[in-house]
Design an enzyme around this catalytic site. Structure first.
Site, PDB file in Angstrom:
ATOM      1  N   GLU A  71       0.841  -1.196   0.000  1.00  0.00           N
ATOM      2  CA  GLU A  71       0.000   0.000   0.000  1.00  0.00           C
ATOM      3  C   GLU A  71       0.874   1.243   0.000  1.00  0.00           C
ATOM      4  O   GLU A  71       2.005   1.227   0.473  1.00  0.00           O
ATOM      5  CB  GLU A  71      -0.931  -0.015   1.215  1.00  0.00           C
ATOM      6  CG  GLU A  71      -0.246  -0.217   2.570  1.00  0.00           C
ATOM      7  CD  GLU A  71       0.334   1.053   3.161  1.00  0.00           C
ATOM      8  OE1 GLU A  71      -0.051   2.148   2.713  1.00  0.00           O
ATOM      9  OE2 GLU A  71       1.180   0.946   4.066  1.00  0.00           O
ATOM     10  N   LYS A  99       8.115  -0.855  -1.715  1.00  0.00           N
ATOM     11  CA  LYS A  99       7.424  -0.194  -0.611  1.00  0.00           C
ATOM     12  C   LYS A  99       8.411   0.447   0.353  1.00  0.00           C
ATOM     13  O   LYS A  99       8.276   1.620   0.721  1.00  0.00           O
ATOM     14  CB  LYS A  99       6.541  -1.211   0.126  1.00  0.00           C
ATOM     15  CG  LYS A  99       5.983  -0.723   1.455  1.00  0.00           C
ATOM     16  CD  LYS A  99       5.115   0.505   1.297  1.00  0.00           C
ATOM     17  CE  LYS A  99       4.548   0.949   2.642  1.00  0.00           C
ATOM     18  NZ  LYS A  99       3.741   2.182   2.533  1.00  0.00           N
ATOM     19  N   CYS A 142       4.820   4.574   9.802  1.00  0.00           N
ATOM     20  CA  CYS A 142       5.541   4.055   8.630  1.00  0.00           C
ATOM     21  C   CYS A 142       7.010   4.449   8.569  1.00  0.00           C
ATOM     22  O   CYS A 142       7.884   3.590   8.644  1.00  0.00           O
ATOM     23  CB  CYS A 142       4.835   4.510   7.346  1.00  0.00           C
ATOM     24  SG  CYS A 142       3.182   3.832   7.142  1.00  0.00           S
TER      25      CYS A 142
END
Length: 446
Positions: free
Chosen positions: A154, A210, A266
């Protein structure tokens, strides 16, 4: 299509709601019964703009369901997303125990071909571990059912996650299966109409993509914070530097705003995890280690300004703090700069009066009730009787304050701005003593 999502957090819940919105039948599985019960009542566990009405409307329409029944979830989905947390382990590496636990559950319950999608941010090689776990469990149960494992990372920004999911700028699919690729193209077709946003690659490249994306953005932030620190040393203004370099199209203006450090779920975790993965592979990722070190130090910046101004004596002082979440438009306080500041202030004997548009409950949950913390109902209330104001988060509500009221409310006209919201000359005109990041405040002046 029938879709199952394991993990109802930022990633899982947003992805589930958006997939349901375009017509897919989605079942969300979580181990937390209270979370499931609340979602069925329309109580959303996180603050994310646009998410609450999206979840409610699709639940009412029967396109999304919530359950703790993992077996039922596995049997429902032809496509199964793993979107559980990968918290940092003690050494900073990503802890895969929840991911592998879901893989085990899938293997135990599957009775036909499944496409298992790693949506969680996971180290390179995790797909191999998921595949091995499913295979091992099947062998122990005497089963031999085919399955595919896909990496589909994502790229959501907290505070804009729904829009990012509805209008993705790229959809990365890491797979070695033609059948899985075809199925995922069908799944994501509603989001891929204007032009082809799907990029298909091998699984390990998808996993690294990612991490590389988040680490690049974190690197830009730490680089600008390093430049801001140099601006202070040389007596320059980092805002002029930002405009000068941002005008170069090879650099651009995004993620070159200096401040009091990045946080969230993150960037800190992913920089650490990739650096640790590199170490395990026998490579020293010096840039990543420096990015992490600069950010760690930058979170101390506001306290250094404050402590220096008061000659290292903060006992009995009261700080007004605007902004507690790690960024605007979220209630997430993971790795937030405000936490580092508050904990230093308390250790130095100061009190805190704080306001945030969304993160007040989260602050209370983290720190509980304490005599040196007061959470106020408005940003103006946080100022009353405080000795100085600190801005930690650049919420829109903080960008145009009543400076005269600010001066009247504080015992000293003193503002520490961790997000460089104002022009130093304007603050001077208002009679405020203004500290900002890298804006002409030399070390000698400090």
């Amino acid at each position: 299509m029938k879709v199952t999502v394991f993990g109802i957090g930022y990633v899982g819940l947003v992805q589930a709601a958006v997939l349901a919105e375009v017509g897919h039948q989605v079942v969300c599985v979580d181990v937390d019964q209270s979370k499931v019960d609340n979602l069925e009542k329309g109580i959303i566990p996180i603050y994310e703009p646009g998410l609450t009405p999206l979840v409610k409307s699709n639940f009412d329409a029967g396109r999304v369901e919530f359950t703790t029944d993992a077996e039922a979830g596995v049997k429902h989905g032809d496509v199964i997303f793993i979107a559980v947390g990968t918290p940092p382990d003690e050494d900073g590496s990503a802890d895969l125990k929840y991911v592998l636990a879901v893989a085990k559950t899938i293997s135990e319950a599957m009775d036909q071909h499944k496409i298992v999608i790693n949506k969680s941010t996971v180290p390179v090689g995790t797909a191999d571990k998921v595949r091995a776990k499913i295979t091992d469990v099947q062998e122990s149960l005497g089963k031999s059912i085919t399955f595919d494992v896909v990496s589909n990372p994502e790229f959501l920004k907290e505070g804009a996650a729904v829009n990012d999911c509805m209008r993705p700028d790229r959809i990365i699919i890491g797979t070695d299966s033609v059948g899985a690729e075809k199925k995922l193209r069908e799944l994501y077709a509603p989001f891929n109409r204007n032009h082809d946003k799907i990029i298909v690659m091998d699984i390990r490249s998808a996993e690294l993509t990612k991490y590389a994306a988040n680490c690049m953005l974190a690197t830009k932030i730490s680089f600008m914070n390093e430049m801001a620190n140099l601006a202070e040393v040389f007596g320059a203004d980092i805002e002029n530097v930002r405009l000068g370099i941002g005008s170069d199209p090879r650099i651009g203006y995004q993620f070159i705003y200096p401040g009091c450090g990045y946080g969230g779920s993150c960037f800190p975790k992913d920089v650490q995890a990739l650096a640790r993965s590199a170490t395990e592979a026998g490579y020293t990722a010096k840039i990543l280690e420096s990015v992490e070190a600069v950010n760690y130090k930058q979170k101390e910046k506001l306290f250094e300004y404050i402590s220096g101004h008061f000659n290292n004596d903060l006992k009995g002082k009261t700080a007004a703090i605007w902004g507690l979440s790690f960024k605007p438009n979220t209630d997430d306080m993971r790795e937030a700069s405000s936490r580092v500041l508050m904990e230093h202030l308390w250790e130095a004997g100061a009190k805190v009066q704080a306001y945030d548009p969304e993160a007040m409950e989260e602050t209370q949950r983290i720190y509980g009730v304490r005599d040196d913390l007061s959470l106020t109902g408005t940003k103006e209330a946080a100022l009353k009787g405080a000795d100085f104001l600190v801005i930690c988060t650049e919420w829109q509500a903080f960008r145009a304050p009543d400076f005269e009221l600010l001066k009247q409310s504080l015992t000293e006209p003193l503002l520490f701005d961790g997000r460089n919201l104002f022009e130093p000359k304007l603050m001077q005109e208002y009679g405020l003593h203004y500290y900002a990041i890298g804006r002409g405040l030399s070390i000698k002046e400090r």
